[in-house]
Design an enzyme around this catalytic site. Structure first.
Site, PDB file in Angstrom:
ATOM      1  N   PHE A  68       2.200  52.511   0.195  1.00  0.00           N
ATOM      2  CA  PHE A  68       1.499  51.720  -0.823  1.00  0.00           C
ATOM      3  C   PHE A  68       1.117  50.365  -0.218  1.00  0.00           C
ATOM      4  O   PHE A  68       1.915  49.752   0.494  1.00  0.00           O
ATOM      5  CB  PHE A  68       2.423  51.540  -2.033  1.00  0.00           C
ATOM      6  CG  PHE A  68       1.734  50.940  -3.226  1.00  0.00           C
ATOM      7  CD1 PHE A  68       0.778  51.657  -3.929  1.00  0.00           C
ATOM      8  CD2 PHE A  68       2.036  49.649  -3.646  1.00  0.00           C
ATOM      9  CE1 PHE A  68       0.139  51.104  -5.036  1.00  0.00           C
ATOM     10  CE2 PHE A  68       1.407  49.091  -4.755  1.00  0.00           C
ATOM     11  CZ  PHE A  68       0.452  49.820  -5.449  1.00  0.00           C
ATOM     12  N   ASP A  89      11.082  52.449  -1.583  1.00  0.00           N
ATOM     13  CA  ASP A  89      10.347  52.021  -2.774  1.00  0.00           C
ATOM     14  C   ASP A  89      10.334  53.216  -3.731  1.00  0.00           C
ATOM     15  O   ASP A  89       9.746  54.261  -3.444  1.00  0.00           O
ATOM     16  CB  ASP A  89       8.924  51.602  -2.364  1.00  0.00           C
ATOM     17  CG  ASP A  89       8.136  51.017  -3.533  1.00  0.00           C
ATOM     18  OD1 ASP A  89       8.437  51.356  -4.695  1.00  0.00           O
ATOM     19  OD2 ASP A  89       7.200  50.240  -3.262  1.00  0.00           O
ATOM     20  N   TYR A 149       7.194  49.212 -14.867  1.00  0.00           N
ATOM     21  CA  TYR A 149       6.134  49.470 -15.858  1.00  0.00           C
ATOM     22  C   TYR A 149       5.487  50.840 -15.739  1.00  0.00           C
ATOM     23  O   TYR A 149       4.591  51.157 -16.499  1.00  0.00           O
ATOM     24  CB  TYR A 149       5.069  48.364 -15.806  1.00  0.00           C
ATOM     25  CG  TYR A 149       4.447  48.097 -14.452  1.00  0.00           C
ATOM     26  CD1 TYR A 149       3.500  48.952 -13.910  1.00  0.00           C
ATOM     27  CD2 TYR A 149       4.796  46.962 -13.724  1.00  0.00           C
ATOM     28  CE1 TYR A 149       2.929  48.701 -12.670  1.00  0.00           C
ATOM     29  CE2 TYR A 149       4.226  46.691 -12.484  1.00  0.00           C
ATOM     30  CZ  TYR A 149       3.295  47.561 -11.970  1.00  0.00           C
ATOM     31  OH  TYR A 149       2.738  47.305 -10.742  1.00  0.00           O
ATOM     32  N   LYS A 150       5.919  51.664 -14.778  1.00  0.00           N
ATOM     33  CA  LYS A 150       5.320  52.991 -14.641  1.00  0.00           C
ATOM     34  C   LYS A 150       6.119  53.992 -15.486  1.00  0.00           C
ATOM     35  O   LYS A 150       6.146  53.881 -16.693  1.00  0.00           O
ATOM     36  CB  LYS A 150       5.260  53.368 -13.170  1.00  0.00           C
ATOM     37  CG  LYS A 150       4.260  52.473 -12.428  1.00  0.00           C
ATOM     38  CD  LYS A 150       4.263  52.645 -10.951  1.00  0.00           C
ATOM     39  CE  LYS A 150       3.156  51.778 -10.358  1.00  0.00           C
ATOM     40  NZ  LYS A 150       3.451  51.361  -9.004  1.00  0.00           N
ATOM     41  N   ARG A 210      -6.024  61.380  -9.765  1.00  0.00           N
ATOM     42  CA  ARG A 210      -4.568  61.369  -9.826  1.00  0.00           C
ATOM     43  C   ARG A 210      -4.104  61.570 -11.262  1.00  0.00           C
ATOM     44  O   ARG A 210      -4.628  60.939 -12.181  1.00  0.00           O
ATOM     45  CB  ARG A 210      -4.142  59.976  -9.358  1.00  0.00           C
ATOM     46  CG  ARG A 210      -2.859  59.864  -8.642  1.00  0.00           C
ATOM     47  CD  ARG A 210      -2.729  58.471  -8.061  1.00  0.00           C
ATOM     48  NE  ARG A 210      -2.678  57.430  -9.086  1.00  0.00           N
ATOM     49  CZ  ARG A 210      -1.826  56.406  -9.070  1.00  0.00           C
ATOM     50  NH1 ARG A 210      -0.949  56.292  -8.079  1.00  0.00           N
ATOM     51  NH2 ARG A 210      -1.845  55.481 -10.003  1.00  0.00           N
TER      52      ARG A 210
HETATM   53  C1  LIG Z   1       3.153  50.249  -8.588  1.00  0.00           C
HETATM   54  C2  LIG Z   1       3.837  50.064  -7.292  1.00  0.00           C
HETATM   55  C3  LIG Z   1       4.411  48.846  -6.976  1.00  0.00           C
HETATM   56  C4  LIG Z   1       4.296  47.731  -7.969  1.00  0.00           C
HETATM   57  O1  LIG Z   1       4.510  46.487  -7.475  1.00  0.00           O
HETATM   58  P1  LIG Z   1       4.598  45.236  -8.463  1.00  0.00           P
HETATM   59  O2  LIG Z   1       4.718  44.119  -7.530  1.00  0.00           O
HETATM   60  O3  LIG Z   1       5.829  45.426  -9.309  1.00  0.00           O
HETATM   61  O4  LIG Z   1       3.354  45.229  -9.283  1.00  0.00           O
HETATM   62  C5  LIG Z   1       5.090  48.734  -5.778  1.00  0.00           C
HETATM   63  N1  LIG Z   1       5.188  49.785  -4.938  1.00  0.00           N
HETATM   64  C6  LIG Z   1       4.634  50.977  -5.226  1.00  0.00           C
HETATM   65  C7  LIG Z   1       4.804  52.117  -4.292  1.00  0.00           C
HETATM   66  C8  LIG Z   1       3.934  51.135  -6.402  1.00  0.00           C
HETATM   67  O5  LIG Z   1       3.378  52.303  -6.675  1.00  0.00           O
END
Ligand SMILES: *Cc1c(COP(=O)(O)O)cnc(C)c1O
Length: 417
Positions: free
Chosen positions: A132, A202, A227-228, A376
């Site tokens: 990511f 992560d 938040y996911k 997705r």
């Molecule tokens: C959504 C996501 C994040 C989110 O990061 P924030 O800083 O909390 O917005 C981090 N890593 C991955 C792999 C994600 O999919």
């Protein structure tokens, strides 16, 4: 699930699956519009019905009436650890090993920097180019800050061989945000440890989607998003995990008063708190934590194996329907077909992916698009129905066969996809 699937799946079969779903009762605990096929809970989870009232009480009573007394009387000060301990139960970590603080991006920076500073003879961060972007940016930012550190990116099948004597940190995302492919977290963590490196995972696309057991898998360092799949709301705080065995060795590089052993004696010299609390920097985001806690409390009622089974069977259904009904329209499934090798997500490649997704969203089937050509779909197990999967696939087939995506209004790229 003991139902035997028919040779040709139809909508009635999906209705049957919903009727036998042990998690079906959780859908009512979310604010759901039954006409919407929401397959984007991997980007922003749904709103739990209990959240608005909790926030109203927090704002009107705890803050409005309690004022500064809320820090103790309403438990605000302790909330990063209290919720951390609850998340620890979800992910198979121990007490005082998980803390809710900052965002995932900031938590990656904190933990990764600490790991590298604890391994001065091993200056390489090993990661993969498909990680990511925030993880990659964090790694490059750390390398810019610490002159001896560098980043090495290798393809995923080359990761094990690349774990040489220079690598101090293996930085990976458990479930790939683009393809939904799941890493062998246990095997790679062991490989990193054998090579003398630490591994930071992560868990943003795993937590709340598929069962986790960090202790069983030997995972020592992790971060994850609120938040996911966890449904903590837009911009919810993230969590970090530092195993007890490393808590004395690793130090939070973003020093702040609330990570101090004794914040309210206002000492001029920094002394890190013992335990996980040293990973705090500033004040906790009390409202964000309260919203996330409502959602996490719900997850604590869920049986782990039901979560695993439903994530596997929703994604399995989607893959089968995609093969049967969408392959002829140019869609290709790029997510692994073995359930244990994927998350609760399936991605389809299509060269017209962007306008197709726009047309699909206009019909009330919400997924998202990731460059260069990936549609997705996330299947959050707590509220996604099997008929949502069926109906979304129907809409996709109709969009493409009717050429609806060629409508110019669907070509416009927005800032957010
Ligand atoms: C959504 C996501 C994040 C989110 O990061 P924030 O800083 O909390 O917005 C981090 N890593 C991955 C792999 C994600 O999919």
């Amino acid at each position: 699930m003991t139902l035997t699937p028919p040779d040709v799946i139809d909508r009635a079969w999906c209705v049957e699956l919903d009727a036998h779903d042990p998690l079906a009762r959780f859908r009512d605990r979310f604010d759901c519009d039954d006409d919407l096929m929401y397959l984007d809970g991997n980007s922003l989870g749904r709103l739990p019905r209990a959240t608005p009232q909790r926030l109203r009480t927090l704002v009107e009573q705890e803050w409005g009436r309690g004022l500064v007394r809320g820090w103790t009387e309403s438990g605000w000060m302790h909330s990063p650890r209290r919720l951390g301990d609850k998340i620890a139960r979800l992910i198979g970590a121990g007490e005082d090993e998980v803390l809710v603080t900052d965002t995932t991006s900031v938590d990656i920076f904190k933990v990764a920097t600490a790991a590298l500073m604890a391994r001065p003879q091993r200056p390489v961060i090993l990661t993969e180019p498909g990680n990511f972007p925030t993880d990659l940016y964090s790694a490059s930012g750390i390398a810019a800050l610490l002159p001896h550190v560098s980043v090495r990116r290798v393809q995923r099948h080359e990761l094990r061989d690349a774990l040489d004597a220079g690598v101090g940190l293996l930085l990976l995302t458990h479930v790939d945000f683009r393809t939904g492919e799941r890493h062998d977290m246990r095997g790679l963590t062991a490989a990193a440890r054998d090579a003398g490196a630490l591994a930071l995972w992560d868990l943003s696309h795993s937590t709340g989607a598929i069962p986790l057991d960090l202790a069983r898998d030997g995972v020592e360092l992790a971060v994850g998003c609120g938040y996911k799949y966890l449904n903590g709301g837009p911009g919810a705080p993230a969590f970090l995990h530092v195993t007890r065995a490393l808590q004395h060795e690793l130090a939070n590089p973003v020093r702040g008063w609330l990570g101090h052993e004794s914040p309210f004696t206002f000492e001029t010299e920094y002394r890190a708190a013992s335990g996980i609390r040293q990973w705090l920097s500033g004040s906790p985001p009390v409202m964000g934590i309260a919203a996330l806690e409502v959602a996490v409390d719900m997850f604590l009622e869920v049986e782990r194996h039901s979560l695993a089974e439903k994530a596997a069977s929703l994604t399995e259904l989607f893959i089968r329907l995609a093969d049967a009904r969408l392959a002829a329209h140019g869609f290709e499934v790029i997510t692994p077909r073995e359930p244990e090798r994927r998350g609760a997500q399936v991605s389809l490649r299509h060269d017209q992916g962007y306008p197709i997704m726009r047309a699909l969203i206009a019909r009330g089937a919400i997924g998202d698009f990731r460059d260069p050509d990936v549609c997705r779909f996330g299947f959050a197990p707590l509220y996604t129905r099997y008929i949502d999967v069926w109906d979304a696939v129907e809409h996709m087939a109709e969009v493409v066969s009717g050429g609806e995506h060629r409508n110019p209004e669907h070509a416009q790229r927005g800032f957010i996809t």
